[in-house]
Write an enzyme that holds these catalytic residues in place. Structure first.
Site, PDB file in Angstrom:
ATOM      1  N   TYR A 182      24.999-106.833 -11.044  1.00 29.54           N
ATOM      2  CA  TYR A 182      23.881-106.026 -11.737  1.00 29.54           C
ATOM      3  C   TYR A 182      22.599-106.183 -10.906  1.00 29.54           C
ATOM      4  O   TYR A 182      21.558-105.609 -11.133  1.00 29.54           O
ATOM      5  CB  TYR A 182      23.719-106.525 -13.184  1.00 29.54           C
ATOM      6  CG  TYR A 182      24.723-106.142 -14.185  1.00 29.54           C
ATOM      7  CD1 TYR A 182      25.589-105.318 -13.686  1.00 29.54           C
ATOM      8  CD2 TYR A 182      24.549-106.780 -15.494  1.00 29.54           C
ATOM      9  CE1 TYR A 182      26.755-105.005 -14.480  1.00 29.54           C
ATOM     10  CE2 TYR A 182      25.881-106.451 -16.314  1.00 29.54           C
ATOM     11  CZ  TYR A 182      26.669-105.753 -15.923  1.00 29.54           C
ATOM     12  OH  TYR A 182      27.741-105.520 -16.875  1.00 29.54           O
ATOM     13  N   ARG A 220      14.710 -99.845 -30.521  1.00 27.85           N
ATOM     14  CA  ARG A 220      16.158 -99.624 -30.565  1.00 27.85           C
ATOM     15  C   ARG A 220      17.087-101.141 -30.480  1.00 27.85           C
ATOM     16  O   ARG A 220      18.023-100.978 -31.138  1.00 27.85           O
ATOM     17  CB  ARG A 220      16.470 -98.746 -29.220  1.00 27.85           C
ATOM     18  CG  ARG A 220      17.958 -98.286 -29.198  1.00 27.85           C
ATOM     19  CD  ARG A 220      18.368 -97.276 -30.396  1.00 27.85           C
ATOM     20  NE  ARG A 220      17.537 -96.340 -30.379  1.00 27.85           N
ATOM     21  CZ  ARG A 220      17.498 -95.326 -29.403  1.00 27.85           C
ATOM     22  NH1 ARG A 220      18.494 -95.073 -28.625  1.00 27.85           N
ATOM     23  NH2 ARG A 220      16.779 -94.264 -29.875  1.00 27.85           N
ATOM     24  N   ASN A 272      19.852-101.624 -33.271  1.00 28.06           N
ATOM     25  CA  ASN A 272      21.133-102.311 -32.980  1.00 28.06           C
ATOM     26  C   ASN A 272      21.535-103.553 -33.397  1.00 28.06           C
ATOM     27  O   ASN A 272      22.795-103.820 -33.689  1.00 28.06           O
ATOM     28  CB  ASN A 272      21.443-102.331 -31.147  1.00 28.06           C
ATOM     29  CG  ASN A 272      21.319-100.913 -30.600  1.00 28.06           C
ATOM     30  OD1 ASN A 272      21.246 -99.922 -31.404  1.00 28.06           O
ATOM     31  ND2 ASN A 272      21.009-100.947 -29.452  1.00 28.06           N
TER      32      ASN A 272
END
Length: 290
Positions: free
Chosen positions: A61, A251, A255
Site C-alpha cells: 500500500y 463513516r 461502520n
C-alpha cells in the site's frame, strides 16, 4: 442507532474472533488501501479515536510510514495502548522468499515504528511463481522470535492452502479474501471453516457496488440503518472478520455501529441469495501485487 455512534474511547462492543493459534482478533478493522503516507495519518488517528483497535495494512500500500506516524502520535506504538491494538501488515509479492522476506519485514517494522506486528500475511499466492512454502519458513522464524504473533495469507484458494500445508505442515490462521454479497466464494469459505482458518473479507461491500441493491436498501429502511450497515451486519452474523475502508470519521463510526440491530433469518437469506459470478477485484490465479 445504538449509542456506540457517540463513543470515542473504547471499541464499541466489537466481538473478538479466536484464531487457531489462540490469539484473538477484533472482528472489525480499518483498511488503508489507496491512501498515501500523509493522507493515512489523520485516517488512522480518527479511527483509533472512535474505537477501532484493528488496522489492516500492507507494504504494497506504500503507506506504512504514515501508519507508523499515526500510531506513534496516538501513543499506540508502545505500552498498554499497543497491547490493545491489532496491527496487520503484508509482504510484497516481489519480496517472497526466505531472506528477502526477513529483510522486508525488518523494513516494515521500522516504518510502522513497532516492536512486533500482530499478523504478517502473504499478500497473493502467485501460483505462477510459487514461493509461499519458502517464505512461510521465514514467517515461522519471525513468529518464533516474537516479532509476529499470527501468520496469515490473502487470496489463497483451497489448492493454494493445500500446497502450503503440504510444504510446511501448517495452515494459516487467517485467509483474507474478496468477499461480499455478490461474490461469496462459498467453496473457499467452506474449505477454510473445515480447516479452522478464519475468513477475513476485504471489499466487504464490493467497493460500494453492492450498496445500491433494492434488497439491501429495503432491509436498511426496515431497520433505520444504512445499506452499508446492513451488509456489514450480514458479515458479522456470518462470523467473518471485516476490514471496511473509510477516510471519513462519521463513516468510520457508522461502520463500527452494527450491534444495535440484527437481521431476521429471512433478511439474511435474502442477502445470501444475491451471490453472483463476478468478482470486483483480481484473480488469485493470475494476479500479483508487486
Amino acid at each position: 442507532m445504538s449509542e456506540s455512534t457517540t463513543q470515542t474511547a473504547q471499541t464499541p462492543e466489537v466481538p473478538m474472533i479466536t484464531l487457531r493459534d489462540g490469539n484473538q482478533i477484533p472482528q472489525i478493522g480499518l483498511g488503508v488501501l489507496r491512501i498515501d503516507n500523509d493522507g493515512v495519518v489523520p485516517v488512522v488517528e480518527s479511527a483509533l479515536q472512535v474505537g477501532y483497535r484493528h488496522i489492516d495494512g500492507a507494504a504494497g500500500y506504500n503507506n506504512e510510514e504514515g501508519v507508523g506516524r499515526a500510531l506513534a502520535e496516538s501513543g499506540y506504538n508502545a505500552g498498554e495502548q499497543r497491547k490493545s491494538l491489532w496491527m496487520t501488515t503484508k509482504l510484497r509479492d516481489s519480496e517472497q522468499g526466505y531472506d528477502s522476506a526477513l529483510r522486508a519485514f525488518d523494513r516494515s517494522l521500522e516504518l510502522l515504528q513497532l516492536d512486533y506486528v500482530d499478523m504478517y500475511m502473504l499478500h497473493w499466492p502467485t501460483p505462477f511463481n510459487w514461493r509461499s512454502g519458502e517464505t512461510w519458513k521465514a514467517f515461522d522464524r519471525l513468529r518464533s522470535e516474537g516479532r509476529v504473533r499470527t501468520l496469515g495469507v490473502c487470496n489463497f484458494l483451497p489448492e493454494h492452502l493445500e500446497r502450503l500445508h503440504e510444504e510446511t505442515g501448517e495452515y494459516p490462521a487467517v485467509n483474507q479474501i474478496e468477499l461480499h454479497p455478490t461474490w461469496q466464494q462459498r467453496g473457499v469459505v467452506a474449505y477454510c471453516k473445515e480447516h479452522n482458518i478464519a475468513v477475513e473479507a476485504y471489499s466487504p461491500m464490493a467497493r460500494g457496488a453492492d450498496l445500491a441493491n433494492g434488497v439491501v436498501e429495503e432491509i436498511a429502511r426496515a431497520h433505520g440503518v444504512t445499506p452499508a450497515q446492513v451488509i456489514l451486519r450480514w458479515h458479522i452474523e456470518n462470523g467473518t472478520i471485516i476490514i471496511p475502508k473509510s477516510v471519513h470519521v462519521e463513516r468510520q463510526r457508522e461502520n463500527l455501529d452494527l450491534f444495535g440491530f440484527a437481521l431476521t433469518p429471512e433478511e439474511h437469506a435474502q442477502i445470501d441469495a444475491l451471490d453472483g459470478p463476478t468478482r470486483a477485484g483480481h484473480d488469485p490465479l493470475t494476479f500479483t501485487y508487486a
